[in-house]
Write a protein that holds these residues in place. Sequence first.
Motif, PDB file in Angstrom:
ATOM      1  N   MET A 134       0.819  -1.207   0.000  1.00 53.22           N
ATOM      2  CA  MET A 134       0.000   0.000   0.000  1.00 53.22           C
ATOM      3  C   MET A 134       0.859   1.265   0.000  1.00 53.22           C
ATOM      4  SD  MET A 134      -3.040  -1.201  -0.135  1.00 53.22           S
ATOM      5  CE  MET A 134      -4.174   0.073   0.357  1.00 53.22           C
ATOM      6  N   PHE A 135       1.951   1.258   0.776  1.00 53.24           N
ATOM      7  CA  PHE A 135       2.830   2.429   0.820  1.00 53.24           C
ATOM      8  C   PHE A 135       3.475   2.689  -0.539  1.00 53.24           C
ATOM      9  CE2 PHE A 135       3.907   1.483   5.543  1.00 53.24           C
ATOM     10  CZ  PHE A 135       2.896   2.305   5.996  1.00 53.24           C
ATOM     11  N   ALA A 136       4.123   1.665  -1.078  1.00 50.55           N
ATOM     12  CA  ALA A 136       4.922   1.837  -2.300  1.00 50.55           C
ATOM     13  C   ALA A 136       4.069   2.148  -3.520  1.00 50.55           C
ATOM     14  CB  ALA A 136       5.764   0.583  -2.543  1.00 50.55           C
ATOM     15  N   ALA A 137       2.959   1.453  -3.663  1.00 50.41           N
ATOM     16  CA  ALA A 137       2.169   1.605  -4.885  1.00 50.41           C
ATOM     17  C   ALA A 137       1.211   2.787  -4.839  1.00 50.41           C
ATOM     18  CB  ALA A 137       1.389   0.318  -5.160  1.00 50.41           C
ATOM     19  N   LEU A 138       0.714   3.122  -3.643  1.00 40.34           N
ATOM     20  CA  LEU A 138      -0.374   4.097  -3.574  1.00 40.34           C
ATOM     21  C   LEU A 138      -0.114   5.267  -2.631  1.00 40.34           C
ATOM     22  CD1 LEU A 138      -3.320   1.531  -3.436  1.00 40.34           C
ATOM     23  CD2 LEU A 138      -2.442   2.746  -5.451  1.00 40.34           C
ATOM     24  N   ASP A 139       1.052   5.323  -2.017  1.00 37.71           N
ATOM     25  CA  ASP A 139       1.342   6.363  -1.017  1.00 37.71           C
ATOM     26  C   ASP A 139       0.262   6.409   0.061  1.00 37.71           C
ATOM     27  OD1 ASP A 139       3.629   7.127  -2.430  1.00 37.71           O
ATOM     28  OD2 ASP A 139       2.577   8.702  -3.525  1.00 37.71           O
ATOM     29  N   ALA A 140      -0.298   5.267   0.379  1.00 38.54           N
ATOM     30  CA  ALA A 140      -1.429   5.198   1.303  1.00 38.54           C
ATOM     31  C   ALA A 140      -0.997   5.445   2.742  1.00 38.54           C
ATOM     32  CB  ALA A 140      -2.103   3.834   1.201  1.00 38.54           C
ATOM     33  N   ALA A 141      -1.885   6.059   3.496  1.00 41.36           N
ATOM     34  CA  ALA A 141      -1.768   6.108   4.948  1.00 41.36           C
ATOM     35  C   ALA A 141      -2.532   4.895   5.461  1.00 41.36           C
ATOM     36  CB  ALA A 141      -2.381   7.395   5.486  1.00 41.36           C
ATOM     37  N   ILE A 142      -1.949   4.180   6.410  1.00 42.17           N
ATOM     38  CA  ILE A 142      -2.520   2.902   6.848  1.00 42.17           C
ATOM     39  C   ILE A 142      -2.628   2.858   8.367  1.00 42.17           C
ATOM     40  CG2 ILE A 142      -2.201   0.396   6.850  1.00 42.17           C
ATOM     41  CD1 ILE A 142      -0.335   0.819   4.435  1.00 42.17           C
ATOM     42  N   ASP A 143      -3.739   2.334   8.834  1.00 43.35           N
ATOM     43  CA  ASP A 143      -3.918   1.982  10.239  1.00 43.35           C
ATOM     44  C   ASP A 143      -4.342   0.523  10.268  1.00 43.35           C
ATOM     45  OD1 ASP A 143      -3.606   4.600  11.518  1.00 43.35           O
ATOM     46  OD2 ASP A 143      -5.487   5.102  10.499  1.00 43.35           O
ATOM     47  N   ILE A 144      -3.714  -0.261  11.134  1.00 45.62           N
ATOM     48  CA  ILE A 144      -4.121  -1.655  11.311  1.00 45.62           C
ATOM     49  C   ILE A 144      -4.391  -1.850  12.800  1.00 45.62           C
ATOM     50  CG2 ILE A 144      -3.452  -4.072  11.126  1.00 45.62           C
ATOM     51  CD1 ILE A 144      -1.833  -3.353   8.686  1.00 45.62           C
ATOM     52  N   VAL A 145      -5.602  -2.276  13.095  1.00 47.31           N
ATOM     53  CA  VAL A 145      -6.004  -2.435  14.495  1.00 47.31           C
ATOM     54  C   VAL A 145      -6.736  -3.758  14.673  1.00 47.31           C
ATOM     55  CG1 VAL A 145      -6.163   0.043  14.947  1.00 47.31           C
ATOM     56  CG2 VAL A 145      -8.156  -1.179  14.141  1.00 47.31           C
ATOM     57  N   PRO A 146      -6.649  -4.333  15.866  1.00 49.53           N
ATOM     58  CA  PRO A 146      -7.411  -5.544  16.125  1.00 49.53           C
ATOM     59  C   PRO A 146      -8.905  -5.246  16.038  1.00 49.53           C
ATOM     60  CG  PRO A 146      -5.780  -5.186  17.856  1.00 49.53           C
ATOM     61  CD  PRO A 146      -5.824  -3.951  17.009  1.00 49.53           C
ATOM     62  N   ALA A 147      -9.649  -6.179  15.512  1.00 47.73           N
ATOM     63  CA  ALA A 147     -11.104  -6.074  15.442  1.00 47.73           C
ATOM     64  C   ALA A 147     -11.685  -7.407  15.893  1.00 47.73           C
ATOM     65  CB  ALA A 147     -11.546  -5.744  14.016  1.00 47.73           C
ATOM     66  N   LEU A 148     -12.704  -7.337  16.728  1.00 46.60           N
ATOM     67  CA  LEU A 148     -13.316  -8.546  17.273  1.00 46.60           C
ATOM     68  C   LEU A 148     -14.696  -8.767  16.673  1.00 46.60           C
ATOM     69  CD1 LEU A 148     -12.333  -7.128  20.574  1.00 46.60           C
ATOM     70  CD2 LEU A 148     -11.859  -9.536  20.244  1.00 46.60           C
ATOM     71  N   THR A 149     -15.019 -10.015  16.448  1.00 43.44           N
ATOM     72  CA  THR A 149     -16.405 -10.354  16.137  1.00 43.44           C
ATOM     73  C   THR A 149     -17.172 -10.346  17.465  1.00 43.44           C
ATOM     74  OG1 THR A 149     -16.119 -12.733  16.463  1.00 43.44           O
ATOM     75  CG2 THR A 149     -15.671 -11.862  14.238  1.00 43.44           C
ATOM     76  N   PHE A 150     -18.480 -10.395  17.384  1.00 37.26           N
ATOM     77  CA  PHE A 150     -19.267 -10.440  18.616  1.00 37.26           C
ATOM     78  C   PHE A 150     -18.959 -11.713  19.406  1.00 37.26           C
ATOM     79  CE2 PHE A 150     -23.412 -11.074  20.897  1.00 37.26           C
ATOM     80  CZ  PHE A 150     -23.188 -10.066  21.833  1.00 37.26           C
ATOM     81  N   ASP A 151     -18.754 -12.822  18.692  1.00 37.79           N
ATOM     82  CA  ASP A 151     -18.388 -14.072  19.388  1.00 37.79           C
ATOM     83  C   ASP A 151     -17.054 -13.933  20.102  1.00 37.79           C
ATOM     84  OD1 ASP A 151     -20.732 -15.368  18.665  1.00 37.79           O
ATOM     85  OD2 ASP A 151     -19.835 -16.319  16.894  1.00 37.79           O
ATOM     86  N   ASP A 152     -16.066 -13.269  19.470  1.00 43.07           N
ATOM     87  CA  ASP A 152     -14.781 -13.026  20.118  1.00 43.07           C
ATOM     88  C   ASP A 152     -14.975 -12.198  21.395  1.00 43.07           C
ATOM     89  OD1 ASP A 152     -13.383 -14.313  18.049  1.00 43.07           O
ATOM     90  OD2 ASP A 152     -13.025 -12.425  16.977  1.00 43.07           O
ATOM     91  N   LEU A 153     -15.793 -11.161  21.296  1.00 46.12           N
ATOM     92  CA  LEU A 153     -16.044 -10.299  22.443  1.00 46.12           C
ATOM     93  C   LEU A 153     -16.701 -11.087  23.582  1.00 46.12           C
ATOM     94  CD1 LEU A 153     -16.079  -7.459  23.705  1.00 46.12           C
ATOM     95  CD2 LEU A 153     -18.312  -7.147  22.632  1.00 46.12           C
ATOM     96  N   LYS A 154     -17.699 -11.892  23.265  1.00 46.29           N
ATOM     97  CA  LYS A 154     -18.374 -12.689  24.296  1.00 46.29           C
ATOM     98  C   LYS A 154     -17.383 -13.631  24.973  1.00 46.29           C
ATOM     99  CE  LYS A 154     -21.716 -14.376  21.803  1.00 46.29           C
ATOM    100  NZ  LYS A 154     -22.931 -15.048  21.306  1.00 46.29           N
TER     101      LYS A 154
END
Length: 92
Positions: free
Chosen positions: A67-87
């Motif tokens: 993403m950086f090299a091809a598109l000069d993109a700014a990126i955020d990567i964060v954990p995301a939980l499903t509802f089952d994961d949260l429970k």
Amino acid sequence: MMMRFSIPVERGNEAFEDGSLGQVIQAVITETQAEAAYFMVEGGERTGYIFFDLEDVALLPKLNEMMFAALDAAIDIVPALTFDDLKRGLSS
């Protein structure tokens, strides 16, 4: 995990013109075996949210660099939980 990316307008226009915009996004979706992907305009920039299961964190540098090299993109990567994961987490 959730990857949020935004692409500067000028670079996005160039990538659209040369055909690489869709190719790079498709490569990231394929590489991550994305569970879901959404695309919109935020703050006047092309923006996407890609949700995927990450089994090996060593994949992150590859995704980021695509993403950086091809598109000069700014990126955020964060954990995301499903509802089952949260429970499960709340029951511990």
